[in-house]
Design a protein around this motif. Structure first.
Motif, PDB file in Angstrom:
ATOM      1  N   LEU A 251       0.827  -1.202   0.000  1.00  0.00           N
ATOM      2  CA  LEU A 251       0.000   0.000   0.000  1.00  0.00           C
ATOM      3  C   LEU A 251       0.863   1.255   0.000  1.00  0.00           C
ATOM      4  CD1 LEU A 251      -2.892   1.038   0.031  1.00  0.00           C
ATOM      5  CD2 LEU A 251      -2.838   0.949   2.539  1.00  0.00           C
ATOM      6  N   ALA A 252       1.956   1.237   0.765  1.00  0.00           N
ATOM      7  CA  ALA A 252       2.854   2.390   0.815  1.00  0.00           C
ATOM      8  C   ALA A 252       3.501   2.633  -0.545  1.00  0.00           C
ATOM      9  CB  ALA A 252       3.924   2.180   1.880  1.00  0.00           C
ATOM     10  N   MET A 253       3.927   1.581  -1.232  1.00  0.00           N
ATOM     11  CA  MET A 253       4.548   1.737  -2.541  1.00  0.00           C
ATOM     12  C   MET A 253       3.546   2.237  -3.583  1.00  0.00           C
ATOM     13  SD  MET A 253       7.792   1.122  -2.349  1.00  0.00           S
ATOM     14  CE  MET A 253       7.618   2.045  -0.821  1.00  0.00           C
ATOM     15  N   ILE A 254       2.316   1.731  -3.539  1.00  0.00           N
ATOM     16  CA  ILE A 254       1.289   2.183  -4.478  1.00  0.00           C
ATOM     17  C   ILE A 254       0.985   3.662  -4.248  1.00  0.00           C
ATOM     18  CG2 ILE A 254      -1.142   1.935  -5.121  1.00  0.00           C
ATOM     19  CD1 ILE A 254      -0.835  -1.073  -4.504  1.00  0.00           C
ATOM     20  N   ARG A 255       0.886   4.060  -2.995  1.00  0.00           N
ATOM     21  CA  ARG A 255       0.651   5.473  -2.699  1.00  0.00           C
ATOM     22  C   ARG A 255       1.790   6.347  -3.212  1.00  0.00           C
ATOM     23  NH1 ARG A 255      -1.349   4.342   3.497  1.00  0.00           N
ATOM     24  NH2 ARG A 255      -3.613   4.174   3.082  1.00  0.00           N
ATOM     25  N   LYS A 256       3.026   5.853  -3.111  1.00  0.00           N
ATOM     26  CA  LYS A 256       4.175   6.628  -3.600  1.00  0.00           C
ATOM     27  C   LYS A 256       4.095   6.811  -5.116  1.00  0.00           C
ATOM     28  CE  LYS A 256       8.239   6.023  -1.738  1.00  0.00           C
ATOM     29  NZ  LYS A 256       8.637   7.370  -1.265  1.00  0.00           N
ATOM     30  N   VAL A 257       3.738   5.732  -5.824  1.00  0.00           N
ATOM     31  CA  VAL A 257       3.600   5.819  -7.276  1.00  0.00           C
ATOM     32  C   VAL A 257       2.512   6.826  -7.647  1.00  0.00           C
ATOM     33  CG1 VAL A 257       2.913   4.556  -9.347  1.00  0.00           C
ATOM     34  CG2 VAL A 257       4.473   3.497  -7.705  1.00  0.00           C
ATOM     35  N   LEU A 258       1.385   6.780  -6.943  1.00  0.00           N
ATOM     36  CA  LEU A 258       0.300   7.719  -7.214  1.00  0.00           C
ATOM     37  C   LEU A 258       0.726   9.152  -6.907  1.00  0.00           C
ATOM     38  CD1 LEU A 258      -2.748   5.741  -5.756  1.00  0.00           C
ATOM     39  CD2 LEU A 258      -2.161   6.038  -8.161  1.00  0.00           C
ATOM     40  N   ASP A 259       1.486   9.322  -5.837  1.00  0.00           N
ATOM     41  CA  ASP A 259       1.900  10.674  -5.431  1.00  0.00           C
ATOM     42  C   ASP A 259       2.817  11.333  -6.448  1.00  0.00           C
ATOM     43  OD1 ASP A 259       0.384  10.542  -3.147  1.00  0.00           O
ATOM     44  OD2 ASP A 259       2.047  10.030  -1.815  1.00  0.00           O
TER      45      ASP A 259
END
Length: 384
Positions: free
Chosen positions: A276-284
């Protein structure tokens, strides 16, 4: 239960500390002859911000894999991946876009940096070179480099920046989505991971052609970025890079996680939190880009992706979940499908790659003319 989890976490952390001390004591002298290696992980970002990361290790060169490697050769390569020594507290010089930055490795040898690229990036490019170097470290003298003088430690890597004409991005799981792993069977997973190589590992049928179609989009002149997110350890990074290259899967950042002895490593919570943290980083770092999410039903991808949809309902175009689980698990996934439908985001539980591709074509995400190629790719993979 919470007190038990806290005890296990503290005990694991203490065990890891003691293990690191023992390893340093036993292998410190042996490592003196091992060369320094900068392991760069493909960076990614947008025209406004780029995230770079890597690791500094004492590690001998890994042998190049082949389809003729024996059991013992694969086992030796695995030992070399996991038997490397991290190098903490060294400064890494990073040269990118005509700028110079520095980062210091942590206790496990990892480093990362976030930089701002210039405003005049070439609009038609997606990959840009990055040079990493250790100015304060020299390679130890060995029989291979005697007489060559002091050798600097450096590595050239690449960072991916989504071009302004990208229509969407793809975030994909790896295990049991791209790569056959059987992640629900710990023994089988260990056998495939530790005793195989990039040639012996199998892709899910048709996945390479499907991902090429997604990267090209409906016009075939686009570049839609693909990001791979997994809870596998960083030690397997080179194996995955080789596997994707051999199978013709489009190149993209591969976001793994640190291998430690903490209780979180073996918990579903740690898996969920990391992805979830990595997906949020990609989205950010891609604030204006919508995404397609691809995973499998074997672990927690449906739960993770459903949460991403709840947080970003206007940025998720579709979610494809490969069905690799029992009917009981499928029922739980169907309940999550209903929650994403409430946000007008389709989540499909698909039997194979072709089913996902046909739906993607109906949404205008890929060129319908690529469907025959994806079917042919699936047949070829199944026959091999």
């Amino acid at each position: 239960m919470s007190s038990l989890n806290e005890f296990l976490t503290n005990a694991s952390a203490d065990a890891e500390t003691q293990f690191d001390r023992l390893k340093s004591h036993l292998f410190g002298r042996l490592d003196a002859s091992k060369p320094y290696r900068i392991i760069y992980y493909r960076g990614f970002g947008s025209p406004t911000a780029v995230w770079l990361s890597g690791r500094v290790l004492r590690q001998r060169d890994l042998s190049t894999p082949s389809d003729r490697d024996t059991f013992w050769q694969n086992l030796l390569a695995t030992y070399q991946r996991f038997g490397s020594r991290e190098v903490p507290g060294v400064t890494v010089r990073i040269e990118a876009f005509g700028q110079t930055h520095t980062a210091v490795t942590d206790k496990d040898g990892f480093f990362e940096a976030t930089i701002n690229p210039p405003n005049d990036l070439p609009p038609g490019r997606a990959w840009f070179p990055v040079r990493y170097s250790l100015d304060s470290v020299e390679q130890p003298a060995t029989e291979l480099n005697e007489g060559k003088g002091n050798q600097s430690v450096e590595k050239v890597g690449y960072v991916m920046i989504s071009p302004p004409y990208s229509q969407f991005g793809v975030i994909s799981d790896i295990d049991d989505t791209v790569l056959v792993t059987d992640a629900t069977n710990l023994l089988q997973t260990a056998k495939l991971t530790f005793l195989g190589n990039a040639y012996t590992r199998l892709p899910f049928a048709g996945i390479a052609a499907f991902y090429r179609a997604l990267q090209s989009g409906p016009l075939t002149t686009l570049f839609n970025p693909i990001y791979f997110v997994s809870s596998s350890p960083w030690n397997l990074y080179d194996l995955l890079v080789d596997f994707f290259r051999i199978q013709g899967i489009p190149k993209g950042p591969i976001l793994l996680r640190d291998l430690d002895l903490s209780a979180k490593l073996f918990s579903s919570g740690g898996h969920h939190t990391h992805k979830l943290a990595m997906i949020r980083k990609v989205l950010d770092v891609n604030p204006k880009l919508p995404f397609v999410l691809i995973g499998d039903s074997g672990q927690q991808d449906p739960e993770i992706y459903a949460q991403v949809v709840r947080e970003n309902p206007d940025r998720i175009l579709a979610v494809y979940i490969r069905d690799v689980s029992t009917e009981q698990r499928d029922e739980a996934v169907r309940e999550l499908i209903q929650t994403t439908e409430a946000h007008n985001v389709p989540m499909l539980l698909v039997p194979d790659t072709v089913a996902a591709a046909e739906h993607a074509a109906s949404l205008g995400l890929i060129d319908p003319d690529t469907i025959p190629e994806i079917r042919a790719d699936r047949r070829a993979d199944e026959e091999s």
